[in-house]
Design an enzyme around this catalytic site. Structure first.
Site, PDB file in Angstrom:
ATOM      1  N   ASP A  37       0.815  -1.225   0.000  1.00 47.24           N
ATOM      2  CA  ASP A  37       0.000   0.000   0.000  1.00 47.24           C
ATOM      3  C   ASP A  37       0.846   1.271   0.000  1.00 47.24           C
ATOM      4  OD1 ASP A  37       0.973  -0.306   2.510  1.00 47.24           O
ATOM      5  OD2 ASP A  37      -0.912   0.124   3.549  1.00 47.24           O
ATOM      6  N   HIS A 241      24.209   5.462 -17.569  1.00 45.92           N
ATOM      7  CA  HIS A 241      23.099   5.686 -16.636  1.00 45.92           C
ATOM      8  C   HIS A 241      23.329   4.955 -15.306  1.00 45.92           C
ATOM      9  CE1 HIS A 241      20.002   7.121 -19.866  1.00 45.92           C
ATOM     10  NE2 HIS A 241      20.883   8.029 -19.528  1.00 45.92           N
ATOM     11  N   ASP A 258      26.023  13.473 -12.396  1.00 46.69           N
ATOM     12  CA  ASP A 258      24.966  14.006 -13.257  1.00 46.69           C
ATOM     13  C   ASP A 258      23.732  14.054 -12.382  1.00 46.69           C
ATOM     14  OD1 ASP A 258      23.019  14.577 -15.143  1.00 46.69           O
ATOM     15  OD2 ASP A 258      23.695  13.073 -16.597  1.00 46.69           O
ATOM     16  N   ASP A 269      19.483  19.962 -15.463  1.00 50.03           N
ATOM     17  CA  ASP A 269      20.191  18.724 -15.844  1.00 50.03           C
ATOM     18  C   ASP A 269      21.671  19.088 -15.966  1.00 50.03           C
ATOM     19  OD1 ASP A 269      21.018  16.320 -16.821  1.00 50.03           O
ATOM     20  OD2 ASP A 269      19.886  16.408 -18.702  1.00 50.03           O
ATOM     21  N   HIS A 348      26.908   9.087 -27.243  1.00 47.12           N
ATOM     22  CA  HIS A 348      25.589   9.735 -27.135  1.00 47.12           C
ATOM     23  C   HIS A 348      25.602  11.066 -27.868  1.00 47.12           C
ATOM     24  CE1 HIS A 348      27.002  12.510 -23.964  1.00 47.12           C
ATOM     25  NE2 HIS A 348      27.561  11.477 -23.357  1.00 47.12           N
ATOM     26  N   HIS A 352      19.721  17.605 -25.562  1.00 47.39           N
ATOM     27  CA  HIS A 352      18.287  17.319 -25.725  1.00 47.39           C
ATOM     28  C   HIS A 352      17.522  18.521 -25.198  1.00 47.39           C
ATOM     29  CE1 HIS A 352      18.403  16.534 -21.382  1.00 47.39           C
ATOM     30  NE2 HIS A 352      19.493  15.821 -21.613  1.00 47.39           N
ATOM     31  N   HIS A 359      14.157  15.138 -20.497  1.00 49.99           N
ATOM     32  CA  HIS A 359      14.261  14.998 -21.955  1.00 49.99           C
ATOM     33  C   HIS A 359      12.949  15.561 -22.483  1.00 49.99           C
ATOM     34  CE1 HIS A 359      17.262  11.455 -21.289  1.00 49.99           C
ATOM     35  NE2 HIS A 359      17.792  12.626 -21.053  1.00 49.99           N
ATOM     36  N   GLU A 382      26.113  18.639 -23.583  1.00 49.21           N
ATOM     37  CA  GLU A 382      26.725  17.679 -22.678  1.00 49.21           C
ATOM     38  C   GLU A 382      27.665  16.680 -23.358  1.00 49.21           C
ATOM     39  OE1 GLU A 382      23.979  14.632 -21.194  1.00 49.21           O
ATOM     40  OE2 GLU A 382      22.326  15.792 -22.029  1.00 49.21           O
ATOM     41  N   TYR A 386      34.425   8.706 -22.845  1.00 43.84           N
ATOM     42  CA  TYR A 386      34.367   7.542 -21.954  1.00 43.84           C
ATOM     43  C   TYR A 386      35.403   6.552 -22.468  1.00 43.84           C
ATOM     44  CZ  TYR A 386      30.079  10.121 -21.409  1.00 43.84           C
ATOM     45  OH  TYR A 386      29.188  11.153 -21.239  1.00 43.84           O
ATOM     46  N   ARG A 403      32.183  13.887 -18.432  1.00 38.98           N
ATOM     47  CA  ARG A 403      31.090  14.584 -19.131  1.00 38.98           C
ATOM     48  C   ARG A 403      30.921  15.939 -18.462  1.00 38.98           C
ATOM     49  NH1 ARG A 403      27.487  10.955 -19.063  1.00 38.98           N
ATOM     50  NH2 ARG A 403      26.096  11.471 -17.347  1.00 38.98           N
ATOM     51  N   GLU A 405      28.043  19.016 -18.530  1.00 38.73           N
ATOM     52  CA  GLU A 405      26.687  19.281 -19.034  1.00 38.73           C
ATOM     53  C   GLU A 405      26.141  20.569 -18.441  1.00 38.73           C
ATOM     54  OE1 GLU A 405      23.658  16.392 -17.866  1.00 38.73           O
ATOM     55  OE2 GLU A 405      22.437  16.990 -19.589  1.00 38.73           O
TER      56      GLU A 405
HETATM   57  N1  GLY Z   1      20.548  13.189 -16.914  1.00 43.09           N
HETATM   58  C1  GLY Z   1      20.106  12.643 -18.134  1.00 43.09           C
HETATM   59  C2  GLY Z   1      20.784  13.250 -19.279  1.00 43.09           C
HETATM   60  O1  GLY Z   1      21.800  13.872 -19.117  1.00 43.09           O
HETATM   61  O2  GLY Z   1      20.306  13.196 -20.366  1.00 43.09           O
HETATM   62 MN    MN Z   2      21.081  15.613 -20.220  1.00 43.58          MN
HETATM   63 MN    MN Z   3      22.332  14.804 -17.282  1.00 43.13          MN
END
Ligand code: GLY
Ligand code: MN
Ligand code: MN
Length: 436
Positions: A37, A241, A258, A269, A348, A352, A359, A382, A386, A403, A405
Site C-alpha cells: 500500500d 546511466h 549528473d 540537468d 551519445h 536534448h 528529456h 553535454e 568515456y 562529461r 553538461e
Molecule cells: N541526466 C540525463 C541526461 O543527461 O540526459
Molecule cells: Mn542531459
Molecule cells: Mn544529465
C-alpha cells in the site's frame, strides 16, 4: 501555488486557438504502487500540469473551444474530510473553479456519466495519447458509447488527434514564468554540485555524495530530483546511466556527477566531473580539457538562426581532434568523423530539449531538416569522453569518464547558460575543492 492563474488561462487559450474546434481530453498521471500500500510520490503529468497547475492525482481536464457552458472543465477528487485527515487538504470541485479557474468542475467519480455527453457532435477528439494506455482505452470506450447512440441522431467523433502536435510546440518555447522556474532549478542544482565538490574526500562512498546533493536540493526548496542522480566514481562513469551509487571514491579517481533538481515540475540537468582528491592528474586534465573545449565550442554555436545539430557537430569535431591528440584514434580528422570511429568513446548525442521533462518534448527536425534554434528554446549541451577499461588503451587513460553538461536558453543575443554557477574550469574546480 503562487503562480498567476492568468498564465494557465493563456496557455489553455493558446491551445484552444490552435485546436480550432473539437474537444481535448487530458488526463494527469496515474498514482503508481511501489510496494503493497506504499505509493511512489505523486508527480502530475507534464502536459496536464502545464495547462492546469493542478497537482492532485485523479484528474482529467477537458478543453472545448466555444462550449457555451464553459470551455475548461476539470474532473477532480471531491473534498473528503475523512481522507483529508490522513492525506491533507483537497481543492475539491469548488477549488477547481475558485483556485484553478475551471469554468465548470465535476467529481472524477462521475466522469463516465458526464464525459460521453461532452463528446457528442464533436468532430475531433484530442488527447495526450500513447502515454497512458489504460486511459486511451477509456477514451475509446467513451467514444464508442457515443457511437452507440447513432440512431438518436447523435454524431460520434470521427477523428482522434494527438494533442502533442499542438501542445509540445507551445512547450518547446519557454515563456518568462517558465524561465524563472528553470533558473531556480539550475541555481539549486549548481549549489548542489558545489557542495559535492566541497564535501568529497577519498574513502567516502558515492551515496554519501548523493546525500550532499539531495540535502542541497531540499534545502533550496526543490521537492525532488529531476531524474535519479548519477554519482559515478572511477570507471563507473563509463556506465552512462549508472545509478547504483554504492561504490567507494578512491584517491586518484575522477568522480562524475549528473544530478539536478526539479522545481514546480521544471528540470535542470547538470553534469560535472572532478578529481576525488581535489587535483587533476596530468592525464585526467588532458581528457578534461578536450571535453571542456568541445563543450564551449558547442555552446558558442547555440544561437538563434543556427540549426539543432550545429552544437553536436562542433563538439564532435573537437572531441575527435582530441582523440587523435591523445593517440586514441589514428587518421585524418574529416575521415574519422565520417566513419564515426569516435562512437567507441563518445556514443551519445550532445544534448536534448529541457523543460518540464528532463528529456523535454518538441521535434528535433521539421520534415527532414534539423530545426532552427529560436529564442525561448532550452536544451542541454553535454559532450563527454568515456575511455573503457580495455587493454589497448594507455594505462593512464584507461577507465576515465568525463562529461560536462550545462543548461542553455536561447535568447536574442545568443544564449544564457542557466547552470553557470557550477564550477567548470580546472582552475575553478580545484579552487572550490581547495576550500574544503
Ligand atoms: N541526466 C540525463 C541526461 O543527461 O540526459
Ligand atoms: Mn542531459
Ligand atoms: Mn544529465
Amino acid at each position: 501555488m503562487d503562480m498567476d492563474i492568468k498564465v494557465f488561462n493563456r496557455r489553455r487559450q493558446d491551445v484552444m486557438q490552435l485546436m480550432g474546434d473539437g474537444i481535448a481530453v487530458i488526463t494527469t498521471a496515474p498514482e503508481r504502487s511501489r510496494n503493497r500500500d506504499v505509493l511512489y510520490p505523486f508527480r502530475p503529468d507534464s502536459d496536464f500540469y502545464y495547462l492546469t497547475h493542478y497537482a492532485e492525482p485523479e484528474a482529467i481536464a477537458v478543453l472545448c473551444p466555444g462550449r457555451a457552458q464553459g470551455e475548461f472543465v476539470l474532473f477532480c477528487r471531491e473534498r473528503n474530510p475523512d481522507r483529508e485527515v490522513w492525506d491533507g487538504k483537497r481543492a475539491g470541485v469548488e477549488g477547481a473553479v475558485e483556485i484553478y479557474g475551471a469554468d465548470d468542475a465535476f467529481p472524477i467519480d462521475d466522469v463516465d456519466e458526464i464525459l460521453p455527453g461532452m463528446l457528442e457532435n464533436q468532430g475531433k477528439v484530442y488527447g495526450n495519447m500513447g502515454y497512458y494506455p489504460e486511459f486511451d482505452m477509456r477514451l475509446l470506450n467513451w467514444i464508442n458509447e457515443v457511437k452507440g447512440k447513432a440512431r438518436t441522431g447523435v454524431h460520434a467523433p470521427s477523428e482522434l488527434v494527438d494533442l502533442s502536435h499542438i501542445l509540445h510546440e507551445l512547450r518547446l518555447i519557454k515563456r518568462s514564468e517558465e524561465v524563472a522556474l528553470m533558473k531556480r532549478a539550475a541555481r539549486i542544482s549548481a549549489a548542489a554540485h558545489r557542495r559535492a565538490m566541497q564535501h568529497c574526500q577519498p574513502g567516502m562512498m558515492e551515496y554519501e555524495i548523493q546525500a550532499e546533493l539531495e540535502h542541497e536540493f531540499r534545502r533550496g526548496g526543490s521537492l525532488s530530483w529531476a531524474y535519479p542522480p548519477i554519482v559515478a566514481g572511477g570507471v563507473n562513469a563509463c556506465t552512462l546511466h549508472y545509478i547504483d551509487n554504492n561504490g567507494a571514491l578512491n584517491d586518484g579517481d575522477l568522480l562524475l556527477i549528473d544530478a539536478a533538481a526539479e522545481v514546480d515540475c521544471y528540470a535542470a540537468d547538470i553534469t560535472r566531473t572532478f578529481p576525488v582528491n581535489g587535483k587533476f592528474s596530468a592525464a585526467q586534465r588532458d581528457v578534461y580539457e578536450v571535453v571542456l573545449a568541445a563543450q564551449l565550442a558547442a555552446i558558442d554555436t547555440a544561437r538563434a538562426g543556427n540549426h539543432w545539430n550545429e552544437p553536436h557537430d562542433a563538439a564532435v569535431r573537437i572531441l575527435v581532434q582530441g582523440l587523435i591528440d591523445l593517440k586514441l584514434l589514428e587518421g585524418e580528422l574529416d575521415g574519422l568523423i565520417e566513419q564515426q570511429t569516435h562512437k567507441r568513446f563518445y556514443m551519445h548525442r550532445t544534448g536534448h530539449w529541457l523543460g518540464m521533462d528532463v528529456h523535454d518534448v518538441g521535434d528535433y527536425k521539421i520534415d527532414v531538416d534539423w530545426r532552427i534554434l529560436e529564442p525561448g528554446m532550452a536544451f542541454t549541451v553535454e559532450p563527454g569522453l568515456y575511455l573503457p577499461d580495455d587493454e589497448d588503451i594507455d594505462s593512464a587513460l584507461r577507465g576515465l569518464g568525463v562529461r560536462i553538461e550545462d543548461d542553455i536558453l536561447i535568447n536574442r543575443q545568443g544564449n544564457t547558460v542557466l547552470s553557470k554557477d557550477a564550477p567548470k574550469t580546472v582552475a575553478d574546480i580545484e579552487s572550490t575543492m581547495a576550500d574544503r
